[in-house]
Design a protein around this motif. Structure first.
Motif, PDB file in Angstrom:
ATOM      1  N   LEU A  68       6.585  -5.498 -10.804  1.00 41.33           N
ATOM      2  CA  LEU A  68       5.957  -6.750 -10.383  1.00 41.33           C
ATOM      3  C   LEU A  68       5.242  -6.579  -9.048  1.00 41.33           C
ATOM      4  N   ARG A  69       5.868  -5.853  -8.157  1.00 44.17           N
ATOM      5  CA  ARG A  69       5.289  -5.644  -6.831  1.00 44.17           C
ATOM      6  C   ARG A  69       3.990  -4.849  -6.936  1.00 44.17           C
ATOM      7  N   GLU A  70       4.001  -3.787  -7.716  1.00 45.82           N
ATOM      8  CA  GLU A  70       2.796  -2.979  -7.864  1.00 45.82           C
ATOM      9  C   GLU A  70       1.694  -3.756  -8.583  1.00 45.82           C
ATOM     10  N   ASP A  71       2.074  -4.547  -9.587  1.00 47.93           N
ATOM     11  CA  ASP A  71       1.079  -5.369 -10.287  1.00 47.93           C
ATOM     12  C   ASP A  71       0.416  -6.341  -9.325  1.00 47.93           C
ATOM     13  N   ALA A  72       1.214  -6.919  -8.405  1.00 48.70           N
ATOM     14  CA  ALA A  72       0.672  -7.878  -7.443  1.00 48.70           C
ATOM     15  C   ALA A  72      -0.311  -7.196  -6.494  1.00 48.70           C
ATOM     16  N   LEU A  73       0.017  -5.986  -6.065  1.00 51.65           N
ATOM     17  CA  LEU A  73      -0.887  -5.260  -5.174  1.00 51.65           C
ATOM     18  C   LEU A  73      -2.204  -4.955  -5.870  1.00 51.65           C
ATOM     19  N   ARG A  74      -2.136  -4.644  -7.142  1.00 47.47           N
ATOM     20  CA  ARG A  74      -3.359  -4.317  -7.888  1.00 47.47           C
ATOM     21  C   ARG A  74      -4.177  -5.574  -8.199  1.00 47.47           C
ATOM     22  N   GLU A  75      -3.498  -6.603  -8.723  1.00 49.69           N
ATOM     23  CA  GLU A  75      -4.208  -7.780  -9.230  1.00 49.69           C
ATOM     24  C   GLU A  75      -4.686  -8.717  -8.126  1.00 49.69           C
ATOM     25  N   HIS A  76      -3.862  -8.927  -7.103  1.00 45.01           N
ATOM     26  CA  HIS A  76      -4.212  -9.910  -6.079  1.00 45.01           C
ATOM     27  C   HIS A  76      -4.936  -9.314  -4.880  1.00 45.01           C
ATOM     28  N   PHE A  77      -4.750  -8.026  -4.664  1.00 45.09           N
ATOM     29  CA  PHE A  77      -5.375  -7.411  -3.492  1.00 45.09           C
ATOM     30  C   PHE A  77      -6.333  -6.283  -3.859  1.00 45.09           C
ATOM     31  N   GLY A  78      -6.448  -5.985  -5.155  1.00 46.48           N
ATOM     32  CA  GLY A  78      -7.403  -4.978  -5.612  1.00 46.48           C
ATOM     33  C   GLY A  78      -7.114  -3.576  -5.137  1.00 46.48           C
ATOM     34  N   LEU A  79      -5.830  -3.249  -4.953  1.00 48.15           N
ATOM     35  CA  LEU A  79      -5.449  -1.947  -4.418  1.00 48.15           C
ATOM     36  C   LEU A  79      -5.037  -0.974  -5.506  1.00 48.15           C
ATOM     37  N   GLU A  80      -5.349   0.282  -5.310  1.00 44.63           N
ATOM     38  CA  GLU A  80      -4.790   1.354  -6.125  1.00 44.63           C
ATOM     39  C   GLU A  80      -3.425   1.720  -5.534  1.00 44.63           C
ATOM     40  N   VAL A  81      -2.472   2.071  -6.397  1.00 43.72           N
ATOM     41  CA  VAL A  81      -1.130   2.426  -5.935  1.00 43.72           C
ATOM     42  C   VAL A  81      -0.783   3.833  -6.409  1.00 43.72           C
ATOM     43  N   VAL A  82      -0.432   4.703  -5.475  1.00 46.58           N
ATOM     44  CA  VAL A  82      -0.033   6.078  -5.785  1.00 46.58           C
ATOM     45  C   VAL A  82       1.435   6.232  -5.406  1.00 46.58           C
ATOM     46  N   ARG A  83       2.229   6.701  -6.346  1.00 46.21           N
ATOM     47  CA  ARG A  83       3.653   6.872  -6.098  1.00 46.21           C
ATOM     48  C   ARG A  83       3.951   8.333  -5.756  1.00 46.21           C
ATOM     49  N   LEU A  84       4.818   8.532  -4.736  1.00 46.02           N
ATOM     50  CA  LEU A  84       5.189   9.879  -4.322  1.00 46.02           C
ATOM     51  C   LEU A  84       6.683  10.085  -4.519  1.00 46.02           C
ATOM     52  N   THR A  85       7.057  11.308  -4.859  1.00 49.66           N
ATOM     53  CA  THR A  85       8.462  11.683  -4.935  1.00 49.66           C
ATOM     54  C   THR A  85       8.672  12.936  -4.077  1.00 49.66           C
ATOM     55  N   TRP A  86       9.925  13.342  -3.946  1.00 46.55           N
ATOM     56  CA  TRP A  86      10.213  14.564  -3.181  1.00 46.55           C
ATOM     57  C   TRP A  86       9.454  15.762  -3.742  1.00 46.55           C
ATOM     58  N   ALA A  87       9.333  15.815  -5.062  1.00 43.05           N
ATOM     59  CA  ALA A  87       8.652  16.960  -5.681  1.00 43.05           C
ATOM     60  C   ALA A  87       7.202  17.053  -5.219  1.00 43.05           C
ATOM     61  N   ASP A  88       6.547  15.910  -4.997  1.00 43.20           N
ATOM     62  CA  ASP A  88       5.149  15.914  -4.568  1.00 43.20           C
ATOM     63  C   ASP A  88       4.970  16.501  -3.173  1.00 43.20           C
ATOM     64  N   LEU A  89       6.043  16.512  -2.377  1.00 40.75           N
ATOM     65  CA  LEU A  89       5.944  16.988  -0.998  1.00 40.75           C
ATOM     66  C   LEU A  89       6.201  18.487  -0.863  1.00 40.75           C
ATOM     67  N   ALA A  90       6.596  19.130  -1.946  1.00 47.10           N
ATOM     68  CA  ALA A  90       6.806  20.577  -1.912  1.00 47.10           C
ATOM     69  C   ALA A  90       5.477  21.264  -1.570  1.00 47.10           C
ATOM     70  N   PRO A  91       5.501  22.302  -0.752  1.00 43.90           N
ATOM     71  CA  PRO A  91       4.244  22.946  -0.328  1.00 43.90           C
ATOM     72  C   PRO A  91       3.318  23.298  -1.488  1.00 43.90           C
ATOM     73  N   GLU A  92       3.900  23.772  -2.579  1.00 41.59           N
ATOM     74  CA  GLU A  92       3.062  24.185  -3.704  1.00 41.59           C
ATOM     75  C   GLU A  92       2.478  23.005  -4.483  1.00 41.59           C
ATOM     76  N   ARG A  93       2.961  21.781  -4.223  1.00 36.90           N
ATOM     77  CA  ARG A  93       2.469  20.599  -4.942  1.00 36.90           C
ATOM     78  C   ARG A  93       1.544  19.743  -4.079  1.00 36.90           C
ATOM     79  N   ARG A  94       1.393  20.091  -2.820  1.00 37.97           N
ATOM     80  CA  ARG A  94       0.653  19.199  -1.922  1.00 37.97           C
ATOM     81  C   ARG A  94      -0.832  19.117  -2.249  1.00 37.97           C
ATOM     82  N   THR A  95      -1.417  20.212  -2.715  1.00 40.51           N
ATOM     83  CA  THR A  95      -2.836  20.172  -3.086  1.00 40.51           C
ATOM     84  C   THR A  95      -3.052  19.196  -4.230  1.00 40.51           C
ATOM     85  N   GLN A  96      -2.139  19.207  -5.202  1.00 42.47           N
ATOM     86  CA  GLN A  96      -2.241  18.282  -6.321  1.00 42.47           C
ATOM     87  C   GLN A  96      -2.063  16.841  -5.842  1.00 42.47           C
ATOM     88  N   LEU A  97      -1.185  16.647  -4.867  1.00 42.06           N
ATOM     89  CA  LEU A  97      -0.990  15.317  -4.299  1.00 42.06           C
ATOM     90  C   LEU A  97      -2.285  14.811  -3.679  1.00 42.06           C
TER      91      LEU A  97
END
Length: 327
Positions: free
Chosen positions: A280-309
């Motif tokens: 619901l929170r992410e839908d509100a950010l998209r629909e009412h404020f026109g924002l894109e939402v990107v979710r991050l996890t610990w795996a995304d912060l690994a050095p080998e994954r940062r370029t993909q992030l």
């Protein structure tokens, strides 16, 4: 008066701060050296270091940080002369967020030493101690939070330094205190890294993950995001508070968002309710404020994954830009 259980003194009656007790305490309570040997050999007592003991079951059920705190207390009991817990050990005493924490050794700072040394599981650091840099926490003599942050920032990676510095600021340390300690150690090893850490640190980061995400964004040359931006409805009701807002690019980045809901609803919150509120929170950010939402996890912060992030976030920037043009 000593309490006896089955004809011998109980551990509780002898235990000093933190559950530990010494050979002199045991002898004073009527336990002979031979009995001490037997209790250690049988596994009833755990010998932390020479002449310092704890109930074995108590020790075995402790968390790693609690065990380390016991080891810090025992090490301080065996030191002649002024000494305080410092570095990673001080981080444990102050319960600071730490990355790459070295708990394999107890770390003490001793101003009278001629040189640093490692002995019997204790790293003895040589360093000046002034009134402002020493305090007591939980009955343990320890470097202040500001000094602890600087010591770790000097001897850790930049990433780990930012984690502990953000935590220190979040806990109420003033940036001016960090600057004071930085100036005091400007000629010490690692001071350049510590200087970068102090300049970059921001207490608005609410977790180690958020701290490391900021480091990753900087490393990837992404725009500097706003932290903890609040979005409200016309009547002032809060819709969301976001971890990272790239305002100019119409994009929000969130690290492990479920953490927020478990914090607000309690650790026993229903996982389904958590996921639903998150949606619901992410839908509100998209629909009412026109924002894109990107979710991050610990795996995304690994050095080998940062370029993909970086690619994911820049793709979100492009989608937000295209949506704005279409509107």
């Amino acid at each position: 008066m000593t309490e006896f259980i089955h004809g011998r003194p109980s551990v509780t009656s002898m235990a000093a701060g933190g559950g530990i007790f010494t050979r002199p305490q045991a002898l004073a309570a009527g336990v002979s050296d031979r009995e001490i040997q037997r209790l250690v050999s049988s596994g009833e007592w755990h010998r932390i270091r020479r002449g310092v003991y704890i109930d074995a079951h108590t020790y075995e059920t402790m968390s790693p940080n609690r065990r380390h705190l016991v080891e810090v207390r025992s090490a301080l009991l065996r030191v002649d002369g002024p000494a305080v817990a410092s570095h990673w050990s001080a981080g444990v005493v102050h319960d600071l967020d730490m990355a790459e924490a070295d708990l394999s050794l107890v770390h003490l700072t001793r101003p009278e030493l001629r040189s640093a040394r490692i002995e019997a599981g204790v790293c003895h650091h040589r360093g000046a101690l002034e009134a402002r840099t020493v305090c007591a926490a939980g009955g343990v003599a320890v470097t202040s939070v500001a000094r602890t942050v600087l010591d770790l920032a000097r001897l850790s990676s930049f990433d780990a330094g930012v984690v502990v510095a953000d935590c220190g600021l979040r806990r109420g340390v003033n940036r001016s205190e960090l600057v004071t300690e930085l100036l005091a150690c400007r000629d010490w090893a690692g001071s350049r890294t510590a200087s970068r850490v102090v300049a970059f640190a921001d207490g608005r980061s609410e977790s180690p993950g958020e701290s490391l995400a900021r480091v990753a964004f900087d490393e990837l040359r992404l725009p500097t995001p706003e932290l903890q931006a609040v979005f409200r409805t016309r009547d002032g009701s809060v819709v969301a508070r976001t971890d990272f807002l790239f305002r100019e690019y119409g994009t929000v980045a969130e690290f492990d968002g479920r953490r927020k809901y478990y914090r607000d609803l309690g650790n026993d919150a229903d996982p389904g309710e958590v996921v639903w509120r998150e949606k619901l929170r992410e839908d509100a950010l998209r629909e009412h404020f026109g924002l894109e939402v990107v979710r991050l996890t610990w795996a995304d912060l690994a050095p080998e994954r940062r370029t993909q992030l970086a690619k994911r976030i820049r793709s979100a920037f492009s989608r937000a830009s295209a949506s704005t043009r279409a509107a």
